[in-house]
Every structure is written in C-alpha cells, then in structure tokens.
Scaffold this motif. Structure first.
Motif, PDB file in Angstrom:
ATOM      1  N   ALA A   1      -9.678 -17.508 -11.365  1.00 24.45           N
ATOM      2  CA  ALA A   1      -9.469 -16.095 -11.090  1.00 24.45           C
ATOM      3  C   ALA A   1      -9.435 -15.817  -9.589  1.00 24.45           C
ATOM      4  O   ALA A   1      -8.819 -14.851  -9.144  1.00 24.45           O
ATOM      5  N   SER A   2     -10.075 -16.693  -8.826  1.00 24.49           N
ATOM      6  CA  SER A   2     -10.136 -16.439  -7.382  1.00 24.49           C
ATOM      7  C   SER A   2      -8.762 -16.504  -6.744  1.00 24.49           C
ATOM      8  O   SER A   2      -8.544 -15.987  -5.651  1.00 24.49           O
ATOM      9  N   LEU A   3      -7.816 -17.136  -7.427  1.00 25.15           N
ATOM     10  CA  LEU A   3      -6.472 -17.248  -6.865  1.00 25.15           C
ATOM     11  C   LEU A   3      -5.670 -15.956  -7.047  1.00 25.15           C
ATOM     12  O   LEU A   3      -4.673 -15.739  -6.369  1.00 25.15           O
ATOM     13  N   ALA A   4      -6.115 -15.110  -7.985  1.00 30.72           N
ATOM     14  CA  ALA A   4      -5.355 -13.890  -8.270  1.00 30.72           C
ATOM     15  C   ALA A   4      -5.858 -12.740  -7.395  1.00 30.72           C
ATOM     16  O   ALA A   4      -6.971 -12.766  -6.880  1.00 30.72           O
ATOM     17  N   ASP A   5      -5.006 -11.715  -7.253  1.00 34.34           N
ATOM     18  CA  ASP A   5      -5.424 -10.513  -6.536  1.00 34.34           C
ATOM     19  C   ASP A   5      -6.406  -9.736  -7.412  1.00 34.34           C
ATOM     20  O   ASP A   5      -6.189  -9.599  -8.622  1.00 34.34           O
ATOM     21  N   PRO A   6      -7.482  -9.189  -6.831  1.00 31.43           N
ATOM     22  CA  PRO A   6      -8.482  -8.469  -7.630  1.00 31.43           C
ATOM     23  C   PRO A   6      -7.878  -7.359  -8.489  1.00 31.43           C
ATOM     24  O   PRO A   6      -8.268  -7.175  -9.636  1.00 31.43           O
TER      25      PRO A   6
ATOM     26  N   LEU B   1      -8.223  -6.651 -12.447  1.00 30.58           N
ATOM     27  CA  LEU B   1      -8.738  -5.388 -12.997  1.00 30.58           C
ATOM     28  C   LEU B   1      -7.785  -4.820 -14.044  1.00 30.58           C
ATOM     29  O   LEU B   1      -8.206  -4.223 -15.024  1.00 30.58           O
ATOM     30  N   GLU B   2      -6.494  -5.033 -13.830  1.00 37.38           N
ATOM     31  CA  GLU B   2      -5.506  -4.474 -14.759  1.00 37.38           C
ATOM     32  C   GLU B   2      -5.343  -5.330 -16.006  1.00 37.38           C
ATOM     33  O   GLU B   2      -5.061  -4.825 -17.077  1.00 37.38           O
ATOM     34  N   GLU B   3      -5.557  -6.671 -15.874  1.00 35.72           N
ATOM     35  CA  GLU B   3      -5.279  -7.539 -17.028  1.00 35.72           C
ATOM     36  C   GLU B   3      -6.489  -7.720 -17.934  1.00 35.72           C
ATOM     37  O   GLU B   3      -6.354  -7.955 -19.117  1.00 35.72           O
ATOM     38  N   GLY B   4      -7.706  -7.620 -17.391  1.00 39.97           N
ATOM     39  CA  GLY B   4      -8.905  -7.887 -18.185  1.00 39.97           C
ATOM     40  C   GLY B   4      -9.251  -6.726 -19.073  1.00 39.97           C
ATOM     41  O   GLY B   4      -8.615  -5.683 -19.088  1.00 39.97           O
TER      42      GLY B   4
ATOM     43  N   GLY C   1     -12.582  -9.385 -11.249  1.00 41.45           N
ATOM     44  CA  GLY C   1     -11.782  -8.572 -10.327  1.00 41.45           C
ATOM     45  C   GLY C   1     -12.614  -7.473  -9.686  1.00 41.45           C
ATOM     46  O   GLY C   1     -12.502  -7.216  -8.481  1.00 41.45           O
ATOM     47  N   LEU C   2     -13.482  -6.844 -10.481  1.00 41.52           N
ATOM     48  CA  LEU C   2     -14.326  -5.769  -9.942  1.00 41.52           C
ATOM     49  C   LEU C   2     -15.287  -6.317  -8.887  1.00 41.52           C
ATOM     50  O   LEU C   2     -15.424  -5.743  -7.798  1.00 41.52           O
ATOM     51  N   PHE C   3     -15.941  -7.437  -9.217  1.00 45.28           N
ATOM     52  CA  PHE C   3     -16.893  -8.013  -8.264  1.00 45.28           C
ATOM     53  C   PHE C   3     -16.185  -8.364  -6.952  1.00 45.28           C
ATOM     54  O   PHE C   3     -16.707  -8.114  -5.863  1.00 45.28           O
ATOM     55  N   LYS C   4     -14.987  -8.937  -7.062  1.00 46.95           N
ATOM     56  CA  LYS C   4     -14.269  -9.307  -5.843  1.00 46.95           C
ATOM     57  C   LYS C   4     -13.829  -8.062  -5.073  1.00 46.95           C
ATOM     58  O   LYS C   4     -13.851  -8.038  -3.850  1.00 46.95           O
ATOM     59  N   ALA C   5     -13.436  -7.019  -5.812  1.00 44.51           N
ATOM     60  CA  ALA C   5     -13.049  -5.768  -5.147  1.00 44.51           C
ATOM     61  C   ALA C   5     -14.235  -5.160  -4.411  1.00 44.51           C
ATOM     62  O   ALA C   5     -14.069  -4.460  -3.407  1.00 44.51           O
TER      63      ALA C   5
ATOM     64  N   ASP D   1      -9.933   4.771 -12.036  1.00 43.77           N
ATOM     65  CA  ASP D   1     -10.521   4.462 -13.354  1.00 43.77           C
ATOM     66  C   ASP D   1     -12.020   4.189 -13.271  1.00 43.77           C
ATOM     67  O   ASP D   1     -12.616   3.759 -14.253  1.00 43.77           O
ATOM     68  N   LEU D   2     -12.587   4.332 -12.119  1.00 47.19           N
ATOM     69  CA  LEU D   2     -14.011   4.136 -11.824  1.00 47.19           C
ATOM     70  C   LEU D   2     -14.477   2.680 -11.931  1.00 47.19           C
ATOM     71  O   LEU D   2     -15.201   2.210 -11.077  1.00 47.19           O
ATOM     72  N   HIS D   3     -14.067   1.984 -13.018  1.00 43.79           N
ATOM     73  CA  HIS D   3     -14.459   0.575 -13.201  1.00 43.79           C
ATOM     74  C   HIS D   3     -15.966   0.373 -13.065  1.00 43.79           C
ATOM     75  O   HIS D   3     -16.432  -0.435 -12.249  1.00 43.79           O
ATOM     76  N   LEU D   4     -16.719   1.100 -13.862  1.00 47.46           N
ATOM     77  CA  LEU D   4     -18.178   0.896 -13.886  1.00 47.46           C
ATOM     78  C   LEU D   4     -18.524  -0.094 -14.991  1.00 47.46           C
ATOM     79  O   LEU D   4     -17.768  -0.246 -15.953  1.00 47.46           O
TER      80      LEU D   4
END
Lengths: 228, 384
Positions: free
Chosen positions: B371-376, B380-383, B277-281, A94-97
C-alpha cells in the motif's frame, strides 16, 4: 518564504467510473502566502477537493507541480511526502474517522508515531478538542455522534499536530452558528501563528460570507479564478 | 522525541485488535489448532528418531549372525569367538541368546541374560538376572497369577514365575521382552548348548566398525550377515517411522489450512487499505503502518502458536498419552516413553516458525508495504 504553498500549472486527469478519463484540474496556478486564510468556492464537482488533496501530497498531479517554500513537494517520493505531511493538517469532506474508537483516540492518531509519551498524547489531543469546543465528546465513540460533532472531531484531528499548512474541505458543512464561530476563532488563532489555511467551500461561501478571508478563489470545471 | 514511538505503535496495535476482537479470536484459534497438528507430527517424528538413537547408542558396534538357506541359524560360540578374535581391531566378543517365542498373549522376544545383566528398576532398586525358572518381563506383558506360560511347541507350555518387571520408560526397547536365565532362554528358543543367536562385537574404534565388517565375514567359516550400529539405528527408526507415516499425512491439511489462512489474511488486510491511506494522510510513514500491522499480527499469532506447541507437546509427551504407541507400535495402553533432545526441540520450533509463523506474519504485514506504493487518496477511495 516560510509556510507558503504554490500551485504551478497543476493539472489532474483521473479515470472515471465508466472507464473514461476526465480532466479534473486544468493548469491551476495559485499562491497561498504564509499566515493567510484563502477560500476556494465553487459548485459540486468543480475540483476543489482534488485540488486540496494534490496540495496535501495525497495525489500526484498529472502535470505541473506543487511547491512548498519553493520545494517541489509533488515530485518527491512517497516516503518524503509522508514525512512532509506531518506538518499538514487535513479536514476531509468525508471526514474519514475511525468509527469504532473514541473521539479522543481519533484525534490522537496523527501523534501516535511522533514519539510522545501517552500522557502527552492525551493532553495534546484533549487540548485540540477543547479548541473546537468538543472536549466533552472525548470518551464517546464516533459512531454515536451527530454530523456536526463528528466534523468537530475531524477538525480537532487536523490541528492536533500544530500544522504549518491546514487544508479544510467544507469544514463548516455540518456546523451551526456556534460551531462556525468557534471555527473562525480557531482559524484566526492559527493564522496568527503563521499557519497557511486553505478552505474549500460550496457554491456560496459558508464560513467567510462576510469577506474576511485574505484571498478568495472561484473554481469551476477544474479552472481556478482569482484571487479576489 | 522518538522515545515512545514503538511503545505507542504497540499500544495502537493492541487497540486495533480490540476493534475487531472476534477476528483476533478466530484467527488465534485457527493458528493454535494448525500449530498443534503440525507440532504433534513433527515432535513425534523427532522424538522417535531421538529415542531410537538413544536406545541404540548402547547397542554393540557390530552384530554377527550366521545365515543358511533357511534364513538365520544359531552360531557355534567357541568357534565363532575364536575366529573373530583373530581380526585386529576387535575388543570383545560375547554370545547372545535371543529370539521370538509364543505365549498366551501373543509373540514375545525372549532374551537370555547372563550374570553381568543389571538394570535400574522404577522404584530406585535394581533388577538382577533371573534365576532358572524365573522371568523378568517388559511393560507390555501381563503376568497371570504371577506366572508366564511360554509355548514349547509339541512339548507344551513351560511356566516361568515373574520375578520382576522392567520400568515403563523402557517400553520403546523392551515392551514385549521376556528376560530369562540363558539356559532357559536357549531351551525355549530351541538353541543347542554351545550355540548362540548371534555374537556381539565391540571394536577399539567405533568409526572403524564398517571397515571391520568384511574382514570379520572373511574370518568366519560360514556365511554371515553383519550389522553395524548405524545400520541398526537406520533400520529401527525407519521401521518405526514407516508405521507412523500415516501421521505425516496430517501435515497436508495443516499446510493447506495455513495457505487458506494466509490468503484470507491478505484479502482482509487489503480491505483495510482505507485505514492505511488515512494513517498515511495523517502523517504516518510506511514503517509506522508496517509496524502496527506486524505487532497486531504478532500479538495474535505468537500466543496462539505457543498454545498450539504446548498442546502438541502434551499430546506426544504427556504422561499416559498412549495414542503415539497405538499408532506406531500397535500397543493398546502403554505410553511409549519418548525422549526429545534440545536440538530436536529447537528444530521443531524452527520448522513451526518457517511453516506457520513467518507466512502468517508476512501475509498480515505485507499489504501495508504494498500500500505504501499507492497515493493515500487512492487508498482512501478504494478501501472500505
């Protein structure tokens, strides 16, 4: 072995929208040696993306473990996995940009907490964009770009931190011939530097249809077959 | 290598604000308005208390008033002073003549000033005790043609030439004051010669004033009421603040507004789970995400709170701001001339910090820790 990633009996069960539970990965065992390019192909919903996310430490497997140079990454605490992920480059399907900032700023995101000067951040990000032929897009907001251009920005972002492991989910999905050529050159360069690359494709290989990958896997219904 | 981490995170926080400028502006306005409301109420109550303390610090250690079945009554000066001087620990005793009188402008407080009276005037000169037939008036009293008429009941009014006016900054203590020669004051107030309204007593050790009070009461041949300086201070600020207690009700909507802002901020930040989630990923750690959210919130909140504090300060202390005196004392035009000591100002800052800044910053930066407790990937999927 440096930069080697292994999946040992990795299974993943996730909740479905209808409230049930579905097994997405079934006892995956695979080894991706250092400096190799591996392709995982299969139909939609086969579990390729989930496998990449588990390998990247973005999800914990329900069973089994992911080993990075023999270390059980998937068992580590969230903080340790966050730190380890700094050596992982990811191209999301999904790229996530970040839509409302420029392409250059998107590529800079992984480097921001690394302690580099702003000048160095910009130089590295620009250099990553040049490698994928996207330097001319640097100042454009992502929201105004085509699918192919956006995908190049996501690829540049995944390599900007000089990763040891690159996980790319359908990186050629929106690329024309020229884009695919650039991508193959980029991956070859990274392979020469010892980077381990795992690429998820569609039912048919999109990027390496000439069989030039080191390892090729097939995935269907959460089961991984191969390598061939 | 880590040298520029905080600077870069700070720059990114500024960029995050620019991504949603209208959100930041609206939040800033809300915070500034809430802070101004709270600061006004808090500054006013501290200032009234400090000013009352300042005024009463120059009042006598003890005030002795004679009482009878009808209430207060005048006290024989010579007999009273000689009785009080017999009590060990008393330093000085002096008679005071004062009381309420009626004028065309309403009731005033008349005070008889002896030859020891002297007060600095607004222009740098000195206000001397008025001669017989003359008056020095407080800032709230208007002289008509340079004269002030004070009623003597059935005997009709008596006119005094206004010889001076007390400076505006004395309004808190002397708003409706009329200072007269002691004999004029006694005549106006109906106090017979050789009598006084009360006796002001200074003691060797101010801390002993409360202990001396019952001894003084025993030494005097009439029933008396003795008021210490601490009691006077309590009565004064208590009376003023009771009148201003309506203003404290403004705190209620302000606190509710903070709660609403906190809830909205928490919900808004929860919606940003995808970005976290993106930043952590992409290799950010929880502390990096927390710092971005903290800096972003602080960059909006701190200037807004400072602006709100400045507005609150201006509303209470700006020269000519007359609403506090209208609210507290019923004066129409006069600014109250309030004073705030540095400790009071710090207390207000701490209260504002505890009531607004800390809850807002916690609401803004807290979700990143959760949020740090959740998997990234889950984020990403919930936000959004």
């Amino acid at each position: 072995m440096e930069n080697e990633i292994c999946c040992r009996q990795v299974s993943m069960v996730r909740n479905t929208v209808s409230g049930g539970r579905r097994q997405i990965l079934k006892h995956i065992c695979a080894r991706f040696p250092a400096g190799s390019i591996s392709e995982v192909n299969g139909p939609n919903g086969a579990g390729k993306s989930t496998l990449l996310y588990v390998m990247a430490g973005l999800l914990r497997p329900t069973e089994g473990e992911v080993l990075w140079n023999e270390a059980p990454v998937s068992r580590w605490s969230a903080g340790h996995r966050d730190r380890w992920r700094r050596q992982v480059g990811i191209v999301f399907q999904d790229l996530h940009l970040l839509e409302d900032v420029t392409a250059l700023e998107n590529v800079m995101v992984p480097l921001i907490p690394r302690g580099l000067s702003v000048g160095e951040l910009r130089r590295k990000a620009f250099s990553a964009m040049e490698r994928i032929g996207a330097a001319d897009l640097a100042s454009l907001p992502v929201a105004r770009m085509s699918g192919g251009q956006r995908q190049r920005i996501a690829i540049a972002r995944s390599v900007v931190n000089t990763p040891a492991l690159l996980l790319a989910d359908e990186p050629a999905a929106h690329q024309d011939r020229q884009g695919k050529d650039l991508l193959r050159v980029l991956f070859s360069d990274l392979k020469q530097q010892g980077v381990t690359i795992v690429v998820a494709g569609g039912r048919e290989p999109a990027l390496y249809n000439d069989g030039r990958t080191d390892f090729s896997f097939e995935m269907e219904n959460g089961e991984l077959k191969g390598p061939s | 290598m880590k040298r520029y981490r905080v600077e870069n995170v700070l720059l990114w926080a500024a960029r995050e604000i620019l991504r949603r400028p209208s959100d930041a502006v609206m939040t800033g306005i809300c915070l500034a308005v809430i802070t101004a409301m709270m600061a006004t109420v808090l500054l006013l109550s501290h200032a009234v208390s400090d000013t009352a303390g300042r005024i009463l610090s120059v009042s006598p250690d003890l005030v002795v008033r004679r009482i009878d079945a009808g209430g207060w009554t005048s006290i024989p000066v010579d007999e009273g002073m000689s009785c009080i001087r017999t009590v060990p620990g008393v330093l000085t005793v002096r008679p005071r003549i004062w009381g309420a009188a009626r004028t065309e402008q309403g009731p005033v407080t008349v005070v008889g000033a002896g030859s020891d009276f002297q007060l600095a005037a607004a222009g740098g000169g000195k206000i001397l005790p008025p001669e017989p037939g003359r008056a020095v008036v407080g800032p709230g009293i208007e002289a008509v043609d340079g004269r002030l008429l004070i009623s003597l009941g059935a005997a009709g009014p008596v006119a005094f030439a206004v010889a001076g006016r007390l400076p505006d900054e004395t309004a808190m203590a002397a708003y409706d004051l009329v200072i007269l020669d002691p004999s004029d004051a006694a005549r106006v107030l109906g106090i017979a010669p050789g009598f006084a309204s009360d006796l002001a007593v200074e003691v060797f050790h101010a801390a002993e004033a409360e202990v001396l009070a019952p001894e003084l009461a025993q030494a005097l041949p009439w029933p008396v009421r003795i008021i210490t300086r601490a009691e006077a201070a309590k009565n004064y600020s208590g009376a003023v603040l009771r009148r201003g207690s309506l203003a404290a009700l403004a705190l209620l909507p302000a606190v509710l507004a903070v709660l609403v802002l906190v809830v909205v901020t928490v919900r808004e930040r929860a919606f940003r789970a995808k970005t976290v989630g993106l930043f952590k990923a992409l290799g950010w750690q929880t502390s990096d995400v927390f710092l971005v959210h903290l800096f972003e919130s602080a960059m909006t909140a701190i200037p807004s709170v400072l602006l709100g504090l400045a507005a609150g300060y201006g509303l209470v202390f700006f020269p000519g701001a007359s609403w506090p005196s209208r609210l507290l004392f019923g004066w129409q035009r006069q600014a109250p001339g309030l004073f705030l000591d540095p400790a009071g100002a710090l207390a207000v800052l701490a209260e504002i910090g505890a009531l607004i800044l800390i809850p807002y910053l916690a609401a803004a930066a807290g979700p990143s820790l959760r949020a740090s407790l959740a998997d990234p990937q889950d984020l990403l999927e919930e936000g959004r």
